[in-house]
Design a protein around this motif. Structure first.
Motif, PDB file in Angstrom:
ATOM      1  N   SER A 149       0.920  -1.020   0.024  1.00  0.00           N
ATOM      2  CA  SER A 149       0.013   0.137  -0.052  1.00  0.00           C
ATOM      3  C   SER A 149       1.013   1.290   0.017  1.00  0.00           C
ATOM      4  O   SER A 149       0.643   2.163  -0.589  1.00  0.00           O
ATOM      5  CB  SER A 149      -0.998  -0.047   1.126  1.00  0.00           C
ATOM      6  OG  SER A 149      -1.778  -1.040   0.967  1.00  0.00           O
ATOM      7  N   GLU A 167       2.664   1.286  -3.283  1.00  0.00           N
ATOM      8  CA  GLU A 167       1.769   2.005  -4.364  1.00  0.00           C
ATOM      9  C   GLU A 167       1.372   3.536  -4.242  1.00  0.00           C
ATOM     10  O   GLU A 167       1.171   4.216  -5.101  1.00  0.00           O
ATOM     11  CB  GLU A 167       0.396   1.083  -4.150  1.00  0.00           C
ATOM     12  CG  GLU A 167      -0.675   1.309  -5.319  1.00  0.00           C
ATOM     13  CD  GLU A 167      -0.208   1.097  -6.747  1.00  0.00           C
ATOM     14  OE1 GLU A 167      -0.569   1.746  -7.632  1.00  0.00           O
ATOM     15  OE2 GLU A 167       0.685   0.304  -6.789  1.00  0.00           O
ATOM     16  N   GLY A 168       1.066   3.761  -2.945  1.00  0.00           N
ATOM     17  CA  GLY A 168       1.107   5.297  -2.837  1.00  0.00           C
ATOM     18  C   GLY A 168       1.997   6.057  -3.180  1.00  0.00           C
ATOM     19  O   GLY A 168       1.852   7.249  -3.999  1.00  0.00           O
ATOM     20  N   GLN A 211       2.179   6.027  -7.173  1.00  0.00           N
ATOM     21  CA  GLN A 211       1.201   6.840  -7.762  1.00  0.00           C
ATOM     22  C   GLN A 211       1.465   8.305  -7.620  1.00  0.00           C
ATOM     23  O   GLN A 211       1.154   9.027  -8.695  1.00  0.00           O
ATOM     24  CB  GLN A 211      -0.235   6.464  -7.188  1.00  0.00           C
ATOM     25  CG  GLN A 211      -0.803   5.164  -7.777  1.00  0.00           C
ATOM     26  CD  GLN A 211      -2.244   4.948  -7.150  1.00  0.00           C
ATOM     27  OE1 GLN A 211      -3.038   5.862  -6.932  1.00  0.00           O
ATOM     28  NE2 GLN A 211      -2.921   3.762  -7.514  1.00  0.00           N
ATOM     29  N   GLU A 212       1.837   8.782  -6.564  1.00  0.00           N
ATOM     30  CA  GLU A 212       2.224   9.953  -6.439  1.00  0.00           C
ATOM     31  C   GLU A 212       3.375  10.657  -7.226  1.00  0.00           C
ATOM     32  O   GLU A 212       3.389  11.815  -7.811  1.00  0.00           O
ATOM     33  CB  GLU A 212       2.584  10.257  -4.936  1.00  0.00           C
ATOM     34  CG  GLU A 212       2.711  11.844  -4.314  1.00  0.00           C
ATOM     35  CD  GLU A 212       1.523  12.513  -4.417  1.00  0.00           C
ATOM     36  OE1 GLU A 212       1.531  13.764  -4.420  1.00  0.00           O
ATOM     37  OE2 GLU A 212       0.515  11.864  -4.071  1.00  0.00           O
ATOM     38  N   LYS A 237       2.004  10.710 -10.686  1.00  0.00           N
ATOM     39  CA  LYS A 237       1.313  12.135 -11.014  1.00  0.00           C
ATOM     40  C   LYS A 237       2.042  13.303 -11.020  1.00  0.00           C
ATOM     41  O   LYS A 237       1.899  14.158 -11.871  1.00  0.00           O
ATOM     42  CB  LYS A 237       0.383  12.232  -9.692  1.00  0.00           C
ATOM     43  CG  LYS A 237      -0.380  13.414  -9.806  1.00  0.00           C
ATOM     44  CD  LYS A 237      -1.082  13.737  -8.290  1.00  0.00           C
ATOM     45  CE  LYS A 237      -1.955  14.865  -8.324  1.00  0.00           C
ATOM     46  NZ  LYS A 237      -2.916  15.079  -7.083  1.00  0.00           N
ATOM     47  N   PRO A 253       2.020   8.546   1.805  1.00  0.00           N
ATOM     48  CA  PRO A 253       1.112   8.473   1.069  1.00  0.00           C
ATOM     49  C   PRO A 253       0.891   6.834   0.745  1.00  0.00           C
ATOM     50  O   PRO A 253       1.925   6.238   0.717  1.00  0.00           O
ATOM     51  CB  PRO A 253       1.706   8.656  -0.530  1.00  0.00           C
ATOM     52  CG  PRO A 253       3.075   8.747  -0.180  1.00  0.00           C
ATOM     53  CD  PRO A 253       3.197   9.002   1.046  1.00  0.00           C
ATOM     54  N   ALA A 254      -0.482   6.476   0.862  1.00  0.00           N
ATOM     55  CA  ALA A 254      -0.714   5.040   1.048  1.00  0.00           C
ATOM     56  C   ALA A 254      -2.080   4.678   0.074  1.00  0.00           C
ATOM     57  O   ALA A 254      -3.029   5.394   0.189  1.00  0.00           O
ATOM     58  CB  ALA A 254      -0.890   4.577   2.399  1.00  0.00           C
ATOM     59  N   VAL A 255      -1.923   3.814  -0.718  1.00  0.00           N
ATOM     60  CA  VAL A 255      -3.360   3.487  -1.678  1.00  0.00           C
ATOM     61  C   VAL A 255      -3.446   2.034  -1.475  1.00  0.00           C
ATOM     62  O   VAL A 255      -2.506   1.395  -1.623  1.00  0.00           O
ATOM     63  CB  VAL A 255      -2.854   4.036  -3.087  1.00  0.00           C
ATOM     64  CG1 VAL A 255      -4.126   3.274  -3.957  1.00  0.00           C
ATOM     65  CG2 VAL A 255      -2.462   5.420  -3.272  1.00  0.00           C
ATOM     66  N   ILE A 256      -4.502   1.658  -1.184  1.00  0.00           N
ATOM     67  CA  ILE A 256      -5.009   0.217  -0.857  1.00  0.00           C
ATOM     68  C   ILE A 256      -5.539  -0.367  -2.425  1.00  0.00           C
ATOM     69  O   ILE A 256      -6.224   0.339  -2.938  1.00  0.00           O
ATOM     70  CB  ILE A 256      -6.024   0.124   0.180  1.00  0.00           C
ATOM     71  CG1 ILE A 256      -5.432   0.551   1.360  1.00  0.00           C
ATOM     72  CG2 ILE A 256      -6.294  -1.586   0.274  1.00  0.00           C
ATOM     73  CD1 ILE A 256      -6.801   0.362   2.529  1.00  0.00           C
ATOM     74  N   GLU A 257      -4.877  -1.269  -2.940  1.00  0.00           N
ATOM     75  CA  GLU A 257      -5.243  -1.899  -4.010  1.00  0.00           C
ATOM     76  C   GLU A 257      -6.094  -3.238  -3.553  1.00  0.00           C
ATOM     77  O   GLU A 257      -5.230  -4.250  -3.110  1.00  0.00           O
ATOM     78  CB  GLU A 257      -4.062  -2.239  -4.778  1.00  0.00           C
ATOM     79  CG  GLU A 257      -3.559  -0.995  -5.668  1.00  0.00           C
ATOM     80  CD  GLU A 257      -4.362  -0.673  -6.700  1.00  0.00           C
ATOM     81  OE1 GLU A 257      -5.336  -1.319  -6.970  1.00  0.00           O
ATOM     82  OE2 GLU A 257      -4.197   0.749  -7.278  1.00  0.00           O
TER      83      GLU A 257
END
Length: 518
Positions: free
Chosen positions: A36, A39-40, A43-44, A47, A476-480
């Motif tokens: 997570s 991935e955060g 993605q950051e 971007k 930054p943390a993104v849950i896939e």
């Protein structure tokens, strides 16, 4: 039914299995958290990289650039059709930036980019990272009155007027002092020492404009006019420093309203060597993408002015040249296919052009991040593999201890497949419980990761992310969801596979030999 009952009984009474469950739990939770966060970050980073680079970049190898960009844009639109949603021409050239701070010259090596105010916003998110809200909504190279970022409360036209007024007052005072000194000692020729200037430096002759105006010559008045605007990367114009009170602050060496000098190579006709061209610009805004590679090296000026200064306008035909064309495609378009189509239209053996996607341009960085993520996943998955070996050893112990029980089950008519399914169900139960708890724990950790980081900072007295190095205000943390499912499924599969060998051994036991086992 007896299989489920026995599996549940073994799971409930065999506390040695708790160690295996904890291992699976920790492995699953760690993998979810790491994936997570990675991935955060990815993605950051994507971007911010994509904010300054369009989908496709069409570049010329020549310092003089490619002539007649309008013709090239028409050909690109013919080739790509309605996939093109935005296109702009730019000029990029290495340059040296210099400005004065308290009487001392500061130099910075920058990548000078000439952009079109109207079309540049169509190919990227550049405007979103400017500090003035007015420029975020509509890009302009005109100096704003005020209203910049809170860190720049003293910036804009008000700051510029106050600075010029102060400098002129200082020069007026120095002139009176010098006149009085010379009246006392006409032979003295040593200059008067200039006092410190809080605005960063006193111009050498701020009253030259006044003297020229008195002679009827039209001159440039810094208090009322600005030079051609330039937008600087935040780190070009500032220094990030931790104060004695442990607060990290940005100290600005120059700000909107100050003037800077830019020196860059010209674009001479074929066969001639380039020469250095210098010009003065007024800082109108700062750019903060929070990517140090950009913020510490970019400077943006109007495209037409840079073309004029570099000699990229043909004096006879008036045809202009640019160094690159940036293209934004419709969302969902295949970037590689569009790039290949342009390579077919402009083959390398006929045109000295480089055509790349934004990912091609950042290939080494993106590949390094991907490799790091893969290696971390492999290493962390070994934690679950260790738990699998623990389950294997535990099950072999259970088979040995329950040999007589297995014999009784077989004597009562339980088939070998039924006995085997008991232990496979036991492994599946261990994997499911461990993975379920690990998934819940990992997701909760990710949801509150910044609060946990704040707690660790308070406990250890050290920052998780040093703001002088990292520009992230939070982790930054993104849950896939797919990644979570794969991790949980992988952990359950390892637990079931670890129980196969003990289950086969139990299934092959002969009832009579099992009943005689001591």
């Amino acid at each position: 039914m007896y299989k489920l009952l026995l599996s549940w009984r073994y799971l409930r009474t065999r506390y040695i299995a708790l160690a295996s469950i904890i291992s699976v739990t920790l492995g699953v939770a760690t993998l979810i958290v790491v994936n997570s966060v990675m991935e955060g970050f990815t993605q950051e980073m994507h971007k911010r990289l994509h904010s300054i680079l369009s989908d496709l970049v069409f570049e010329s190898h020549s310092l003089g650039g490619l002539p007649d960009p309008q013709w090239h844009e028409e050909e690109i639109r013919k080739e790509l059709g309605d996939r093109v949603v935005g296109m702009t021409s730019t000029v990029q050239v290495p340059a040296m930036l210099s400005f004065q701070v308290r009487g001392q010259w500061i130099t910075r090596q920058v990548n000078l980019i000439g952009i079109d105010e109207e079309t540049y916003a169509q190919v990227g998110d550049f405007s979103q990272y400017l500090l003035h809200p007015g420029n975020q909504s509509k890009l302009s190279f005109l100096l704003r009155e005020q209203g910049y970022d809170g860190r720049l409360s003293d910036a804009g036209w008000l700051y510029r007027k106050n600075r010029i007024a102060y400098e002129r007052a200082v020069q007026e005072q120095l002139r009176h002092i010098e006149a009085a000194r010379r009246a006392r000692d006409p032979g003295a020729d040593e200059p008067t020492t200039v006092p410190d200037d809080p605005y960063g430096g006193v111009p050498s002759d701020p009253y030259g404009a006044t003297a020229a105006a008195s002679e009827g010559v039209e001159v440039f008045d810094e208090a009322k006019e600005q030079h051609t605007g330039v937008i600087l990367g935040l780190m070009v114009a500032s220094v990030r420093h931790r104060d004695t009170d442990s607060v990290v602050r940005d100290y600005f060496l120059c700000r909107p309203g100050d003037d800077v000098n830019l020196t860059f190579p010209t674009a001479p006709p074929s066969g001639e060597a380039p020469s250095a061209q210098s010009a003065k610009f007024t800082v109108v805004d700062l750019y903060e993408s929070k990517m140090s590679e950009y913020d510490s090296s970019f400077a943006f000026v109007p495209l037409g002015e840079l073309q004029r200064l570099r000699g990229m306008i043909d004096p006879q035909s008036g045809v202009k040249s640019v160094t690159s064309i940036q293209i934004r495609l419709r969302p969902g378009s295949n970037l590689q296919a569009a790039r290949d189509a342009l390579l077919g239209r402009f083959p390398a053996d006929q045109y000295a052009y480089r055509i790349q996607t934004w990912k091609d341009m950042q290939g080494p960085l993106l590949a390094a991040v991907q490799m790091e993520t893969t290696i971390l996943n492999i290493l962390l998955f070994l934690i679950i593999a260790v738990a699998g070996f623990g389950i294997l050893a535990t099950f072999f112990m259970i088979v040995v201890e329950k040999t007589r029980d297995v014999g009784i089950l077989k004597a009562l008519g339980a088939p070998s497949g039924g006995v085997m399914s008991i232990f496979l169900g036991y492994g599946f139960s261990l994997g499911t419980v461990g993975s379920g708890v690990g998934m819940i724990g990992g997701l909760l950790f990710v949801m509150y990761i910044n609060e946990i980081a704040a707690g660790l900072e308070w406990l250890t007295g050290r920052e998780v992310f040093d703001p002088t190095v990292y520009y992230f205000q939070e982790i930054p943390a993104v849950i896939e969801p797919l990644t979570v499912v794969l991790v949980v499924a992988g952990a359950i599969a390892i637990a079931v596979l670890a129980s196969v060998l003990p289950a086969l051994r139990a299934a092959r036991l002969h009832p009579v030999e099992a009943l005689r086992y001591e």
